[in-house]
Design a protein around this motif. Structure first.
Motif, mmCIF file in Angstrom:
data_model
loop_
_atom_site.group_PDB
_atom_site.id
_atom_site.type_symbol
_atom_site.label_atom_id
_atom_site.label_comp_id
_atom_site.label_asym_id
_atom_site.label_seq_id
_atom_site.Cartn_x
_atom_site.Cartn_y
_atom_site.Cartn_z
ATOM 1 N N THR A 212 2.417 1.585 -3.614
ATOM 2 C CA THR A 212 1.380 2.198 -4.502
ATOM 3 C C THR A 212 1.180 3.723 -4.180
ATOM 4 O O THR A 212 1.172 4.565 -5.239
ATOM 5 C CB THR A 212 0.098 1.511 -4.408
ATOM 6 O OG1 THR A 212 0.480 0.080 -4.603
ATOM 7 C CG2 THR A 212 -1.027 1.962 -5.475
ATOM 8 N N ALA A 213 0.849 4.120 -2.964
ATOM 9 C CA ALA A 213 0.757 5.414 -2.643
ATOM 10 C C ALA A 213 1.824 6.402 -3.248
ATOM 11 O O ALA A 213 1.594 7.622 -3.446
ATOM 12 C CB ALA A 213 0.378 5.755 -1.156
ATOM 13 N N GLU B 291 0.853 -0.986 0.123
ATOM 14 C CA GLU B 291 0.107 -0.078 0.020
ATOM 15 C C GLU B 291 0.880 1.003 -0.070
ATOM 16 O O GLU B 291 0.747 2.366 -0.789
ATOM 17 C CB GLU B 291 -0.902 -0.031 1.304
ATOM 18 C CG GLU B 291 -1.982 -1.186 1.286
ATOM 19 C CD GLU B 291 -2.960 -0.813 2.255
ATOM 20 O OE1 GLU B 291 -2.812 -0.136 3.149
ATOM 21 O OE2 GLU B 291 -3.911 -1.996 2.452
ATOM 22 N N THR B 292 1.768 1.235 0.860
ATOM 23 C CA THR B 292 2.826 2.318 0.737
ATOM 24 C C THR B 292 3.603 2.383 -0.510
ATOM 25 O O THR B 292 3.730 3.774 -0.894
ATOM 26 C CB THR B 292 3.850 2.345 1.908
ATOM 27 O OG1 THR B 292 3.068 2.098 3.371
ATOM 28 C CG2 THR B 292 4.747 3.294 2.082
#
Length: 492
Positions: free
Chosen positions: A187-188, A184-185
């Motif tokens: 992708t962000a 998730e990190t």
């Protein structure tokens, strides 16, 4: 003592560890994959390079993979064996340096500070590592840098060497995923336009800390060497083995037992220090002609008391042919289980568990798996209210929670000639005539609808306890749906 500026770290990544291990045992030609059941679906756990060329990938449903590649061969994955194999690789890697640790499920990390010159320098050491692993069929990617984070990123995204003090230059073009961040990190960060480690290092730190927390900057600082990160070597498990070399060969049973007693005392002392108990022991007797004889002892419970274990070796040692003499004895606990210290009392403190010793003695003759005990089962059906389990590998549980008594002996239902719904006054069974003196019941037992059982397809049963004038106490039941009487057990 080396400071952080002189530290050098190697990261070994085995991208196909599980499949390489499986193919070393049983080689195959063509695409190959290991499957693992996840969420009630078989998915690809690991695959070889031929399968990757067919555009298959990890996490892919196996049925979908077979549709893309009909020639795909597969086997079930074995993660515990893969973990043991990785532990073996860790022990092997200590030939290059003493500080070797496990990195996830498929990697190793090595602190080679001050050790590379023993292998001819860093380039020679890395070449030797790659060649040795390639010869045994293992694909590996290697990274070398000043920090653990830099070596990890280079092994997985660059496979290169960062010169001493040049970690920043080597890491700048690598993706941000090389900082060991969660998906998730990553992708962000990519959505913000921060795709490489160099772009992340140039960005303002305060907004990143507010949005992603301190973990992101900590990983960046660890990779660049701003924050230290230790490499903890994996500790070796204790080895429960002792041996004794004799100046003169021995052959008498009493001498072998005396030597076994000495070894057993030393082994049990080590077991006590680690709060463990031996479950399987192997005594190896080496003869002067270099042939060895083995005496294996399986115990019903973990033990570390020499006085209780030693007599159990008597039978096995008595059957050993000493030949021209025995010059070495070796005793090893091949299976060990935790055995923490327990509080003792004046009631049980000095009394060994005689039942476990009895099971062990009988087990040396007929095998521990042949000594069974009855255990309660979660079923109100009489035939399914118990299970039989090996006594050495199970513990006695609480008693049966049954509101009515059950017969000591139960067997398959045997029909008797009677049609009335009330217990018969007289009947014949097994060529004997009986007359009823007292009848207690009925106790209605309904079948378990979720289990198919031919003997219970007639529906409910009404059980009665019958006391006869002949002195027998029988367990009878009546089937209302299909009228008939049957005998199923005998009370003591």
């Amino acid at each position: 003592m080396f400071d952080g500026a002189n530290r050098r770290t190697v990261s070994l990544w085995f991208p196909r560890l599980a499949s390489d291990r499986a193919l070393r045992l049983r080689p195959v030609e063509g695409p190959f994959a290991l499957t693992l059941k996840q969420d009630n679906t078989d998915r690809i756990h690991c695959l070889n390079i031929a399968a990757e060329r067919q555009r298959l990938h990890r996490g892919m449903a196996f049925s979908e993979a077979r549709a893309f590649c009909p020639d795909l061969q597969s086997r079930p994955a074995d993660p515990p064996s893969d973990r043991r194999f990785l532990m073996g690789l860790r022990r092997w890697a200590t030939r290059y340096c003493p500080w070797v640790g496990i990195e996830g499920e498929d990697g190793l990390v090595m602190d080679v500070t001050g050790s590379a010159h023993l292998a001819g320098g860093e380039p020679a050491m890395l070449d030797d590592l790659r060649q040795r692993l390639s010869r045994v069929g293992l694909a590996v990617q290697i990274g070398l840098g000043d920090t653990r984070g830099a070596a990890w990123a280079l092994a997985r995204y660059g496979e290169g060497v960062a010169a001493p003090g040049a970690a920043r230059a080597a890491l700048d073009p690598l993706p941000v995923a090389g900082l060991r961040l969660d998906g998730e990190t990553v992708t962000a960060l990519q959505r913000l336009g921060l795709r490489t480690i160099g772009q992340l290092a140039e960005a303002a730190r305060a907004p990143l800390a507010r949005r992603f927390g301190p973990g992101l900057l900590m990983r960046l600082d660890q990779a660049l060497g701003v924050q230290p990160e230790q490499i903890s070597p994996q500790s070796e498990p204790p080895h429960y083995g002792v041996r004794m070399s004799l100046p003169e060969p021995i052959g008498l049973e009493a001498d072998v037992m005396a030597g076994t007693e000495r070894l057993l005392t030393r082994l049990c002392d080590k077991l006590i220090r680690h709060e463990a108990g031996a479950r399987v022991l192997c005594l190896t007797l080496r003869r002067v002609d270099s042939h060895a004889r083995h005496v294996e002892l399986r115990l019903a419970r973990p033990l570390r008391d020499p006085a209780r274990i030693l007599p159990l070796f008597q039978r096995g040692i008595d059957e050993v042919d000493a030949g021209y003499g025995i010059d070495q004895l070796r005793l090893e606990a091949t299976q060990v289980e935790p055995l923490p210290a327990q509080q003792i009392s004046h009631v049980t403190g000095d009394k060994p568990d005689r039942l476990d010793d009895l099971i062990s003695r009988i087990g040396t003759r007929i095998g521990l798996e042949n000594i069974l005990r009855f255990l309660p089962a979660d079923s109100h059906i009489p035939e399914r209210s118990f299970i039989m389990a090996p006594a050495a590998y199970s513990k006695p549980t609480g008693g049966w929670n049954i509101p009515r008594p059950r017969p000591l002996v139960m067997f398959r239902p045997e029909a008797i000639a009677a049609l009335s719904a009330r217990p018969p006054q007289s009947f014949r069974w097994r060529r004997m005539a009986f007359t009823t003196m007292r009848a207690t019941g009925p106790e209605r037992i309904l079948p378990e609808w979720w289990i198919e059982d031919e003997s219970w397809r007639h529906g409910a049963r009404d059980y009665w306890r019958i006391e006869t004038h002949q002195g027998h106490r029988l367990w009878l039941f009546y089937t209302p749906q299909n009228p008939g009487w049957f005998i199923q057990g005998v009370f003591p």
